[in-house]
Scaffold this active site. Sequence first.
Site, PDB file in Angstrom:
ATOM      1  N   ASP A   1       0.796  -1.234   0.000  1.00  0.00           N
ATOM      2  CA  ASP A   1       0.000   0.000   0.000  1.00  0.00           C
ATOM      3  C   ASP A   1       0.822   1.275   0.000  1.00  0.00           C
ATOM      4  O   ASP A   1       0.362   2.320   0.462  1.00  0.00           O
ATOM      5  CB  ASP A   1      -0.908  -0.007   1.243  1.00  0.00           C
ATOM      6  CG  ASP A   1      -0.100  -0.192   2.521  1.00  0.00           C
ATOM      7  OD1 ASP A   1       1.133   0.045   2.489  1.00  0.00           O
ATOM      8  OD2 ASP A   1      -0.688  -0.565   3.556  1.00  0.00           O
TER       9      ASP A   1
ATOM     10  N   GLU B   1      -0.524  -8.987  -1.089  1.00  0.00           N
ATOM     11  CA  GLU B   1      -1.116  -8.343   0.097  1.00  0.00           C
ATOM     12  C   GLU B   1      -2.288  -7.443  -0.328  1.00  0.00           C
ATOM     13  O   GLU B   1      -2.386  -6.276   0.053  1.00  0.00           O
ATOM     14  CB  GLU B   1      -0.092  -7.550   0.915  1.00  0.00           C
ATOM     15  CG  GLU B   1      -0.528  -7.314   2.350  1.00  0.00           C
ATOM     16  CD  GLU B   1       0.475  -6.530   3.189  1.00  0.00           C
ATOM     17  OE1 GLU B   1       0.511  -5.303   3.102  1.00  0.00           O
ATOM     18  OE2 GLU B   1       1.246  -7.174   3.942  1.00  0.00           O
TER      19      GLU B   1
ATOM     20  N   GLU C   1      -2.095   5.263   2.846  1.00  0.00           N
ATOM     21  CA  GLU C   1      -2.041   3.847   2.463  1.00  0.00           C
ATOM     22  C   GLU C   1      -3.403   3.263   2.120  1.00  0.00           C
ATOM     23  O   GLU C   1      -3.504   2.420   1.240  1.00  0.00           O
ATOM     24  CB  GLU C   1      -1.377   3.023   3.580  1.00  0.00           C
ATOM     25  CG  GLU C   1       0.118   3.271   3.744  1.00  0.00           C
ATOM     26  CD  GLU C   1       0.464   4.513   4.545  1.00  0.00           C
ATOM     27  OE1 GLU C   1      -0.467   5.176   5.062  1.00  0.00           O
ATOM     28  OE2 GLU C   1       1.660   4.843   4.657  1.00  0.00           O
TER      29      GLU C   1
ATOM     30  N   HIS D   1       5.984   5.485  12.965  1.00  0.00           N
ATOM     31  CA  HIS D   1       6.360   6.274  11.794  1.00  0.00           C
ATOM     32  C   HIS D   1       5.184   6.798  10.987  1.00  0.00           C
ATOM     33  O   HIS D   1       5.360   7.591  10.071  1.00  0.00           O
ATOM     34  CB  HIS D   1       7.268   5.448  10.868  1.00  0.00           C
ATOM     35  CG  HIS D   1       6.561   4.341  10.137  1.00  0.00           C
ATOM     36  ND1 HIS D   1       5.832   4.550   8.981  1.00  0.00           N
ATOM     37  CD2 HIS D   1       6.438   3.022  10.407  1.00  0.00           C
ATOM     38  CE1 HIS D   1       5.310   3.404   8.573  1.00  0.00           C
ATOM     39  NE2 HIS D   1       5.657   2.460   9.419  1.00  0.00           N
TER      40      HIS D   1
ATOM     41  N   ARG E   1       2.357   8.555   8.961  1.00  0.00           N
ATOM     42  CA  ARG E   1       2.131   9.963   8.596  1.00  0.00           C
ATOM     43  C   ARG E   1       0.984  10.598   9.386  1.00  0.00           C
ATOM     44  O   ARG E   1       1.081  11.754   9.801  1.00  0.00           O
ATOM     45  CB  ARG E   1       1.800  10.050   7.102  1.00  0.00           C
ATOM     46  CG  ARG E   1       2.952  10.550   6.251  1.00  0.00           C
ATOM     47  CD  ARG E   1       2.512  10.715   4.801  1.00  0.00           C
ATOM     48  NE  ARG E   1       3.446  11.524   4.049  1.00  0.00           N
ATOM     49  CZ  ARG E   1       4.598  11.078   3.560  1.00  0.00           C
ATOM     50  NH1 ARG E   1       4.977   9.830   3.747  1.00  0.00           N
ATOM     51  NH2 ARG E   1       5.396  11.899   2.886  1.00  0.00           N
TER      52      ARG E   1
ATOM     53  N   HIS F   1      13.145   5.136  12.677  1.00  0.00           N
ATOM     54  CA  HIS F   1      12.893   5.164  11.235  1.00  0.00           C
ATOM     55  C   HIS F   1      13.751   6.286  10.639  1.00  0.00           C
ATOM     56  O   HIS F   1      14.023   7.284  11.303  1.00  0.00           O
ATOM     57  CB  HIS F   1      11.400   5.440  11.034  1.00  0.00           C
ATOM     58  CG  HIS F   1      10.898   5.201   9.653  1.00  0.00           C
ATOM     59  ND1 HIS F   1      11.160   6.064   8.619  1.00  0.00           N
ATOM     60  CD2 HIS F   1      10.145   4.210   9.138  1.00  0.00           C
ATOM     61  CE1 HIS F   1      10.588   5.605   7.517  1.00  0.00           C
ATOM     62  NE2 HIS F   1       9.962   4.465   7.810  1.00  0.00           N
TER      63      HIS F   1
HETATM   64  C1  UD1 Z   1       6.813   4.933   3.609  1.00  0.00           C
HETATM   65  C2  UD1 Z   1       5.421   4.583   3.085  1.00  0.00           C
HETATM   66  C3  UD1 Z   1       4.602   3.910   4.174  1.00  0.00           C
HETATM   67  C4  UD1 Z   1       5.340   2.713   4.767  1.00  0.00           C
HETATM   68  C5  UD1 Z   1       6.728   3.155   5.213  1.00  0.00           C
HETATM   69  C6  UD1 Z   1       7.518   1.953   5.677  1.00  0.00           C
HETATM   70  C7  UD1 Z   1       4.296   6.026   1.438  1.00  0.00           C
HETATM   71  C8  UD1 Z   1       3.585   7.305   1.216  1.00  0.00           C
HETATM   72  N1  UD1 Z   1       4.734   5.820   2.703  1.00  0.00           N
HETATM   73  O1  UD1 Z   1       6.667   5.918   4.621  1.00  0.00           O
HETATM   74  O2  UD1 Z   1       3.375   3.458   3.628  1.00  0.00           O
HETATM   75  O3  UD1 Z   1       4.614   2.228   5.866  1.00  0.00           O
HETATM   76  O4  UD1 Z   1       7.422   3.761   4.113  1.00  0.00           O
HETATM   77  O5  UD1 Z   1       8.642   2.330   6.409  1.00  0.00           O
HETATM   78  O6  UD1 Z   1       4.461   5.272   0.522  1.00  0.00           O
HETATM   79  N2  UD1 Z   1      14.387   8.270   4.439  1.00  0.00           N
HETATM   80  C9  UD1 Z   1      15.763   8.127   4.357  1.00  0.00           C
HETATM   81  N3  UD1 Z   1      16.265   6.876   4.113  1.00  0.00           N
HETATM   82  C10 UD1 Z   1      15.503   5.779   3.949  1.00  0.00           C
HETATM   83  C11 UD1 Z   1      14.100   5.925   4.036  1.00  0.00           C
HETATM   84  C12 UD1 Z   1      13.556   7.175   4.273  1.00  0.00           C
HETATM   85  O7  UD1 Z   1      16.490   9.084   4.512  1.00  0.00           O
HETATM   86  O8  UD1 Z   1      16.034   4.676   3.717  1.00  0.00           O
HETATM   87  C13 UD1 Z   1      13.800   9.604   4.732  1.00  0.00           C
HETATM   88  C14 UD1 Z   1      13.854  10.573   3.520  1.00  0.00           C
HETATM   89  O9  UD1 Z   1      14.088  11.875   3.987  1.00  0.00           O
HETATM   90  C15 UD1 Z   1      12.426  10.474   2.963  1.00  0.00           C
HETATM   91  C16 UD1 Z   1      11.634  10.314   4.254  1.00  0.00           C
HETATM   92  O10 UD1 Z   1      12.424   9.473   5.074  1.00  0.00           O
HETATM   93  O11 UD1 Z   1      12.053  11.606   2.214  1.00  0.00           O
HETATM   94  C17 UD1 Z   1      10.240   9.756   4.095  1.00  0.00           C
HETATM   95  O12 UD1 Z   1      10.213   8.574   3.294  1.00  0.00           O
HETATM   96  P1  UD1 Z   1       8.805   8.146   2.595  1.00  0.00           P
HETATM   97  O13 UD1 Z   1       9.026   6.879   1.848  1.00  0.00           O
HETATM   98  O14 UD1 Z   1       8.235   9.285   1.858  1.00  0.00           O
HETATM   99  O15 UD1 Z   1       7.818   7.941   3.808  1.00  0.00           O
HETATM  100  P2  UD1 Z   1       7.868   6.900   4.999  1.00  0.00           P
HETATM  101  O16 UD1 Z   1       7.410   7.632   6.209  1.00  0.00           O
HETATM  102  O17 UD1 Z   1       9.153   6.212   5.011  1.00  0.00           O
HETATM  103  N1  UDP Z   2      11.828  -3.746  10.692  1.00  0.00           N
HETATM  104  C1  UDP Z   2      13.215  -3.974  10.583  1.00  0.00           C
HETATM  105  N2  UDP Z   2      14.068  -3.165  11.296  1.00  0.00           N
HETATM  106  C2  UDP Z   2      13.622  -2.148  12.079  1.00  0.00           C
HETATM  107  C3  UDP Z   2      12.218  -1.914  12.173  1.00  0.00           C
HETATM  108  C4  UDP Z   2      11.359  -2.729  11.462  1.00  0.00           C
HETATM  109  O1  UDP Z   2      13.657  -4.880   9.877  1.00  0.00           O
HETATM  110  O2  UDP Z   2      14.444  -1.454  12.697  1.00  0.00           O
HETATM  111  C5  UDP Z   2      10.914  -4.593   9.896  1.00  0.00           C
HETATM  112  C6  UDP Z   2       9.767  -5.237  10.659  1.00  0.00           C
HETATM  113  O3  UDP Z   2      10.139  -6.483  11.178  1.00  0.00           O
HETATM  114  C7  UDP Z   2       8.683  -5.354   9.594  1.00  0.00           C
HETATM  115  C8  UDP Z   2       8.943  -4.151   8.711  1.00  0.00           C
HETATM  116  O4  UDP Z   2      10.284  -3.732   8.970  1.00  0.00           O
HETATM  117  O5  UDP Z   2       8.866  -6.515   8.790  1.00  0.00           O
HETATM  118  C9  UDP Z   2       7.973  -3.064   9.030  1.00  0.00           C
HETATM  119  O6  UDP Z   2       8.351  -1.903   8.383  1.00  0.00           O
HETATM  120  P1  UDP Z   2       7.706  -0.497   8.715  1.00  0.00           P
HETATM  121  O7  UDP Z   2       7.234  -0.451  10.120  1.00  0.00           O
HETATM  122  O8  UDP Z   2       8.699   0.519   8.274  1.00  0.00           O
HETATM  123  O9  UDP Z   2       6.484  -0.412   7.691  1.00  0.00           O
HETATM  124  P2  UDP Z   2       4.951  -0.886   7.751  1.00  0.00           P
HETATM  125  O10 UDP Z   2       4.902  -2.346   8.008  1.00  0.00           O
HETATM  126  O11 UDP Z   2       4.282  -0.077   8.801  1.00  0.00           O
HETATM  127  O12 UDP Z   2       4.446  -0.515   6.397  1.00  0.00           O
END
Ligand code: UD1
Ligand code: UDP
Length: 387
Positions: A96, A118, A132, A217, A219, A250
């Site tokens: 999602d 999923e 999502e 984490h 939004r 995160h």
């Molecule tokens: C995203 C997904 C969310 C999912 C989550 C899992 C969307 C809109 N959001 O949210 O559904 O649950 O991932 O973790 O698709 N960043 C880094 N390094 C990384 C990852 C992120 O620096 O490896 C920082 C960057 O500044 C980036 C920000 O995090 O712009 C947000 O990342 P983004 O993918 O937009 O949103 P998440 O909150 O990670």
């Molecule tokens: N996870 C991980 N390391 C971490 C935190 C989470 O490997 O430090 C794994 C966790 O076991 C799960 C997935 O990341 O499989 C969940 O990711 P996240 O919470 O970012 O996204 P969501 O499931 O909410 O979309």
Amino acid sequence: MYRITCVVGTRPEAIKMAPLILTLKKDKRFAVTVLATGQHTEMLHQALSHFGIAADVDLNIMRDRQTLDHITSAVLTGVGGFLDESPQDMLLVHGDTSTTLAAALAGFYRHIPVGHVEAGLRSHDMSLPFPEEANRVLTDQLATLFFAPTRGDAENLKREGLSRTGKKLSHTSRIHVTGNTVIDALFWTLKNLKNRPEPEALQDIPEDAPLILMTAHRRESWGEPLHRICGAVADLLRERPEIHILIPLHKNPTVREAIRRDLGAFAEGTPPQVIFTEPLNYPDFVSVMDRSLFILSDSGGIQEEASALKKPVLILRTLSERPDAVTQGTGVLVGTDPERILSEARRLLDNAAYRQSFASRESAPFGDGTASVKIRDIIAQYLEAGA
Ligand code: UD1
Ligand code: UDP
């Protein structure tokens, strides 16, 4: 050979697609391409590398504090460009995220069948989780094959009229209940955990000290809700100086700054009550889940993993699109209300019999670790039928 591209953008997509990618790659009928959108950078590649998977293509779209518009448009253009150069027999997307929706749209525009792994999860509230819920509803409108983790998820799809047959599909062959591939990933990892040293993040904590794991984490929790969650955690830490909370932060800067601001003071003692770490690699994270008394989290994947590990998880959301985590699993919906978080946390800390009641649950709502094989067989059947 059938050309299949598996799209991954974020950490959970990597973890949950990994077992399916490995299963498809082992099968000579398929030529598999792993396309990383790079919506996440470090967290995506950290997760993939645990499974020995490297992306064949990386669109590398991530920007600091990126907007939803940026992710969606960059993924649509990037995946579209890739598909124009390398036509595919099927595109697989997961879950999602904005990567999921934009990649599915790119496939749809080119009449490439999209398989949604999923599929069918619904909170029935477009604002929870945001964005999502919209991503998954819209992706399901574009997909051809649905791999629903549970019967309830499949029912959601049927209610939306998605079992409707196209001329090439029989009435029952679009929606399939497969279990969730996260359980495949979890079992694969647990098998390889033996003889692994304790995660470094735990080394400063006495072995018998009560440990809680926390992640947040979402939004829709940014701002006041996250502040309320942290407030409840701070109260708990003041009330119980003996407990330790491990928080793998995160990478999202908005989230890390907020959590550090509210809980940073607890990270200064020796040993510290709060241990902040960078995102843990998957086996270390699994091992910490296992070692914790309970988990506080707003994550989707963790609700599923906690159910399989029989670990209580206080879900920091007002509703879950994974109702089985609460009705059959180990999840307790606590939302972001400090009083509710505190009272459930106290109950888990003080009442060993209550804690134990989670450990003895028999049900396995998210599957038995065979989802990837089931999905592979359904894809093969679909492609071999010349659909
Ligand atoms: C995203 C997904 C969310 C999912 C989550 C899992 C969307 C809109 N959001 O949210 O559904 O649950 O991932 O973790 O698709 N960043 C880094 N390094 C990384 C990852 C992120 O620096 O490896 C920082 C960057 O500044 C980036 C920000 O995090 O712009 C947000 O990342 P983004 O993918 O937009 O949103 P998440 O909150 O990670
Ligand atoms: N996870 C991980 N390391 C971490 C935190 C989470 O490997 O430090 C794994 C966790 O076991 C799960 C997935 O990341 O499989 C969940 O990711 P996240 O919470 O970012 O996204 P969501 O499931 O909410 O979309």
